[in-house]
Write a protein that holds these residues in place. Structure first.
Motif, mmCIF file in Angstrom:
data_model
loop_
_atom_site.group_PDB
_atom_site.id
_atom_site.type_symbol
_atom_site.label_atom_id
_atom_site.label_comp_id
_atom_site.label_asym_id
_atom_site.label_seq_id
_atom_site.Cartn_x
_atom_site.Cartn_y
_atom_site.Cartn_z
ATOM 1 N N ALA A 69 -4.148 0.843 -9.515
ATOM 2 C CA ALA A 69 -3.068 -0.132 -9.333
ATOM 3 C C ALA A 69 -3.605 -1.514 -8.996
ATOM 4 C CB ALA A 69 -2.131 0.329 -8.222
ATOM 5 N N LEU A 70 -2.811 -2.511 -9.334
ATOM 6 C CA LEU A 70 -3.093 -3.893 -8.947
ATOM 7 C C LEU A 70 -1.756 -4.564 -8.632
ATOM 8 C CD1 LEU A 70 -5.477 -5.916 -8.743
ATOM 9 C CD2 LEU A 70 -4.771 -6.782 -10.955
ATOM 10 N N PRO A 71 -1.482 -4.916 -7.364
ATOM 11 C CA PRO A 71 -2.320 -4.716 -6.189
ATOM 12 C C PRO A 71 -2.596 -3.229 -5.914
ATOM 13 C CG PRO A 71 -0.492 -6.209 -5.729
ATOM 14 C CD PRO A 71 -0.199 -5.564 -7.034
ATOM 15 N N HIS A 72 -3.628 -2.940 -5.133
ATOM 16 C CA HIS A 72 -4.079 -1.565 -4.950
ATOM 17 C C HIS A 72 -3.044 -0.737 -4.196
ATOM 18 C CE1 HIS A 72 -5.829 -3.925 -1.518
ATOM 19 N NE2 HIS A 72 -5.266 -2.955 -0.830
ATOM 20 N N ASP A 73 -2.991 0.561 -4.544
ATOM 21 C CA ASP A 73 -2.093 1.508 -3.886
ATOM 22 C C ASP A 73 -2.734 2.140 -2.653
ATOM 23 O OD1 ASP A 73 0.042 1.199 -5.589
ATOM 24 O OD2 ASP A 73 -0.386 2.947 -6.824
ATOM 25 N N VAL A 74 -4.053 2.281 -2.684
ATOM 26 C CA VAL A 74 -4.775 2.997 -1.624
ATOM 27 C C VAL A 74 -5.473 1.981 -0.728
ATOM 28 C CG1 VAL A 74 -6.527 4.742 -1.107
ATOM 29 C CG2 VAL A 74 -5.135 4.945 -3.191
ATOM 30 N N ALA A 75 -5.209 2.059 0.553
ATOM 31 C CA ALA A 75 -5.825 1.131 1.501
ATOM 32 C C ALA A 75 -7.346 1.289 1.461
ATOM 33 C CB ALA A 75 -5.312 1.401 2.907
ATOM 34 N N PRO A 76 -8.086 0.178 1.460
ATOM 35 C CA PRO A 76 -9.560 0.267 1.420
ATOM 36 C C PRO A 76 -10.135 1.096 2.561
ATOM 37 C CG PRO A 76 -8.823 -1.978 0.988
ATOM 38 C CD PRO A 76 -7.614 -1.207 1.411
ATOM 39 N N GLU A 77 -9.451 1.107 3.715
ATOM 40 C CA GLU A 77 -9.956 1.846 4.875
ATOM 41 C C GLU A 77 -10.014 3.351 4.650
ATOM 42 O OE1 GLU A 77 -8.227 -1.988 5.810
ATOM 43 O OE2 GLU A 77 -7.311 -0.158 4.979
ATOM 44 N N VAL A 117 0.838 -1.203 0.000
ATOM 45 C CA VAL A 117 0.000 0.000 0.000
ATOM 46 C C VAL A 117 0.870 1.249 0.000
ATOM 47 C CG1 VAL A 117 -1.626 1.327 1.387
ATOM 48 C CG2 VAL A 117 -1.962 -1.124 1.096
ATOM 49 N N VAL A 118 0.520 2.218 -0.815
ATOM 50 C CA VAL A 118 1.259 3.480 -0.899
ATOM 51 C C VAL A 118 0.603 4.545 -0.029
ATOM 52 C CG1 VAL A 118 2.022 5.323 -2.447
ATOM 53 C CG2 VAL A 118 2.093 2.943 -3.213
ATOM 54 N N VAL A 119 -0.729 4.580 -0.050
ATOM 55 C CA VAL A 119 -1.482 5.543 0.770
ATOM 56 C C VAL A 119 -2.282 4.751 1.798
ATOM 57 C CG1 VAL A 119 -3.185 7.404 0.783
ATOM 58 C CG2 VAL A 119 -1.648 7.123 -1.187
ATOM 59 N N ASP A 120 -1.833 4.764 3.044
ATOM 60 C CA ASP A 120 -2.561 4.046 4.088
ATOM 61 C C ASP A 120 -3.526 4.993 4.800
ATOM 62 O OD1 ASP A 120 -0.987 5.588 5.766
ATOM 63 O OD2 ASP A 120 0.354 3.930 6.298
ATOM 64 N N LEU A 121 -4.256 4.465 5.774
ATOM 65 C CA LEU A 121 -5.272 5.251 6.466
ATOM 66 C C LEU A 121 -4.655 6.435 7.196
ATOM 67 C CD1 LEU A 121 -8.212 5.595 7.324
ATOM 68 C CD2 LEU A 121 -7.775 4.004 9.228
ATOM 69 N N ALA A 122 -3.508 6.222 7.834
ATOM 70 C CA ALA A 122 -2.876 7.307 8.594
ATOM 71 C C ALA A 122 -2.450 8.445 7.677
ATOM 72 C CB ALA A 122 -1.672 6.760 9.367
ATOM 73 N N LEU A 123 -1.856 8.104 6.544
ATOM 74 C CA LEU A 123 -1.379 9.124 5.609
ATOM 75 C C LEU A 123 -2.551 9.922 5.039
ATOM 76 C CD1 LEU A 123 1.368 10.018 4.495
ATOM 77 C CD2 LEU A 123 1.004 8.487 2.564
ATOM 78 N N ALA A 124 -3.606 9.224 4.642
ATOM 79 C CA ALA A 124 -4.778 9.908 4.102
ATOM 80 C C ALA A 124 -5.472 10.734 5.187
ATOM 81 C CB ALA A 124 -5.746 8.890 3.502
ATOM 82 N N GLY A 125 -5.495 10.207 6.425
ATOM 83 C CA GLY A 125 -6.106 10.956 7.528
ATOM 84 C C GLY A 125 -5.365 12.246 7.811
ATOM 85 N N ASP A 126 -4.024 12.208 7.797
ATOM 86 C CA ASP A 126 -3.231 13.418 8.010
ATOM 87 C C ASP A 126 -3.516 14.445 6.922
ATOM 88 O OD1 ASP A 126 -2.123 12.259 10.220
ATOM 89 O OD2 ASP A 126 -0.218 11.732 9.261
ATOM 90 N N ALA A 127 -3.674 13.953 5.677
ATOM 91 C CA ALA A 127 -3.963 14.867 4.568
ATOM 92 C C ALA A 127 -5.310 15.546 4.786
ATOM 93 C CB ALA A 127 -3.967 14.098 3.252
ATOM 94 N N GLN A 128 -6.310 14.807 5.292
ATOM 95 C CA GLN A 128 -7.626 15.387 5.521
ATOM 96 C C GLN A 128 -7.590 16.434 6.625
ATOM 97 O OE1 GLN A 128 -11.157 15.310 4.501
ATOM 98 N NE2 GLN A 128 -9.766 15.118 2.761
ATOM 99 N N VAL A 129 -6.793 16.177 7.650
ATOM 100 C CA VAL A 129 -6.647 17.161 8.728
ATOM 101 C C VAL A 129 -6.041 18.438 8.165
ATOM 102 C CG1 VAL A 129 -5.444 17.706 10.879
ATOM 103 C CG2 VAL A 129 -6.472 15.434 10.552
ATOM 104 N N ALA A 130 -4.971 18.289 7.357
ATOM 105 C CA ALA A 130 -4.323 19.457 6.769
ATOM 106 C C ALA A 130 -5.254 20.189 5.808
ATOM 107 C CB ALA A 130 -3.055 19.022 6.034
ATOM 108 N N ARG A 131 -6.155 19.484 5.173
ATOM 109 C CA ARG A 131 -7.089 20.094 4.225
ATOM 110 C C ARG A 131 -8.292 20.731 4.931
ATOM 111 N NH1 ARG A 131 -7.113 18.857 -0.977
ATOM 112 N NH2 ARG A 131 -9.399 18.757 -1.092
ATOM 113 N N GLY A 132 -8.421 20.505 6.213
ATOM 114 C CA GLY A 132 -9.563 21.059 6.932
ATOM 115 C C GLY A 132 -10.865 20.359 6.581
ATOM 116 N N GLY A 133 -10.777 19.098 6.144
ATOM 117 C CA GLY A 133 -11.974 18.340 5.836
ATOM 118 C C GLY A 133 -12.567 18.594 4.463
#
Length: 436
Positions: free
Chosen positions: A280-288, A255-271
């Motif tokens: 990608a196959l296997p997927h790059d973005v965690a399903p979570e 996985v390239v983008v996990d839940l923590a990384l995407a969550g930090d991005a959302q915090v920085a974006r202000g939601g």
């Protein structure tokens, strides 16, 4: 010897299984080597993309080859045979040829008519040629499949209706976030699919295009071609925070983008809303990641469903008709090739007899003038050609109906053509020229 195709695709297998059997270059080479190393197949080409993993083989025995291919696939992918069995499809002889041509034209792809499969099949053929796993049979099949695929894109209107996975993902993103012209787009990766994504975004227009890749030189080259800006993959956290749309296709095994990384991005974006397009196959973005508020994730399974909803168009039907005609022509030509050695041996024997008899005539009539001698030679050649014409035509006709071998055997016995003579003219000439 018979052509066999065994594989899985998005038509028959769930995405997790496709991910499990997705093979890199080394694994593809290993799989082909295992198959030809066993006793039931002499040639093998492996095509593995984000939507399919297929093995094309020239088989000595059908059932033995299918068993060997299945065993080899389970060994390389470490997937249980029972897990594979219900999702595998097998095509044999004319159906295998039709499948190869259909795949090359993009008619079997998630995005009907997509042209990327041509490059993937070409790469698979080159790899098999380099490793010595592709002989005359699969070389001929793939060369012709590539030509048919080219014809589909140059002689039909398939490109005008072909909707790519990238475009399907962008359609979803625009529906959720608004016009692309006001969005910042991040493309993660700089390979074939990522390049297609960047080019599609650049053509459609966006507020900003950023390319993030582990190898900076590749990111810069792609950014220069598409009017974007390159960033190192080490700055992915910051790049995610700035992007409204993230398109990822890195070829990574994890996985390239996990839940923590995407969550930090959302915090920085202000939601603020954000859309991930995972190609990608296997997927790059965690399903979570899809569980985050204001975040959507569209992977291959979802995009494939979007694309499959389209009705068959006249352009698609035009390509399907092209495939039918090309398969018929290929089968006819291949059938004629099976009796070609006997035809050549028969004509060679006739030429020897003519030369011998004309030589005897010259000895018996040494005073014959040149004009008379030429007329005699011409008359003899005409007689021989007329006598051989009907057997030759009949043999080719029977070959197209699947009875060429019996007819050829009868001619070999009637004209006393030895197996050695026939084999001497059955060796194909060395292949020249590159891939189409």
């Amino acid at each position: 010897m018979s052509l066999v195709v065994l594989g899985l695709s998005h038509h028959t297998a769930p995405l997790p299984l496709l991910e499990a059997v997705s093979l890199d270059d080394a694994a593809r080479a290993d799989l082909a080597a295992r198959i030809v190393g066993r006793e039931n197949a002499s040639e093998a080409i492996v095509v593995s993309t984000c939507n399919r993993t297929e093995i094309y083989a020239e088989a000595h025995t059908f059932h033995g080859a299918v068993a060997d291919i299945t065993d080899s696939l389970t060994e390389v992918c470490r997937v249980g045979r029972d897990d594979l069995r219900e999702h595998l499809y097998v095509h044999y002889e004319d159906r295998a040829i039709a499948h190869a041509f259909t795949v090359a034209c993009g008619l079997d792809s998630m995005a009907v008519g997509e042209a990327q499969i041509l490059g993937q099949m070409r790469s698979a053929l080159r790899a098999a040629q380099k490793a010595g796993h592709a002989g005359s049979s699969l070389n001929g099949l793939f060369q012709q499949a590539l030509r048919v695929g080219k014809r589909a894109h140059t002689e039909t209107g398939i490109d005008s209706v072909s909707v790519s996975l990238v475009e399907a993902g962008l359609t979803r993103a625009v529906a959720e976030l608004g016009p692309l012209s006001g969005l910042r787009v991040l493309v993660v990766g700089a390979g074939g699919m990522s390049s297609l994504a960047a080019a599609t975004v650049a053509r459609s227009g966006c507020r900003e295009l950023v390319i993030a890749n582990r190898t900076q030189s590749k990111a810069r080259r792609l950014a220069e071609r598409t009017g974007g800006r390159a960033r190192p993959l080490g700055e992915l956290r910051e790049a995610l925070a700035e992007a409204d749309v993230v398109i990822s296709c890195t070829g990574s095994t994890g996985v390239v983008v996990d839940l923590a990384l995407a969550g930090d991005a959302q915090v920085a974006r202000g939601g603020r809303p954000q859309a991930y397009i995972d190609l990608a196959l296997p997927h790059d973005v965690a399903p979570e990641v899809a569980s985050l508020s204001s975040v959507s994730v569209a992977g291959l399974a979802v995009l494939g469903q979007d694309l499959s909803a389209g009705a068959t168009t006249p352009q698609v039907q035009e390509v399907a008709d092209l495939v039918i005609a090309e398969v018929a022509a290929y089968l006819t030509a291949r059938a004629a090739e099976t009796v070609a050695p006997t035809v050549a041996a028969l004509r060679s024997r006739a030429a020897e007899v003519v030369a011998l008899e004309l030589g005897r005539l010259d000895q018996r009539l040494p005073g014959m003038d040149d004009l008379t001698r030429d007329e005699v030679r011409l008359a003899v050649h005409r007689i021989v050609e007329k006598l051989l014409h009907t057997p030759t035509v009949r043999m080719k006709e029977r070959a197209t109906r699947g009875h060429g071998d019996d007819y050829a055997q009868a001619l070999r016995e009637l004209f006393d053509l030895s197996p050695h003579e026939t084999a001497a003219v059955s060796v194909p000439p060395p292949q020249t020229g590159g891939l189409p």
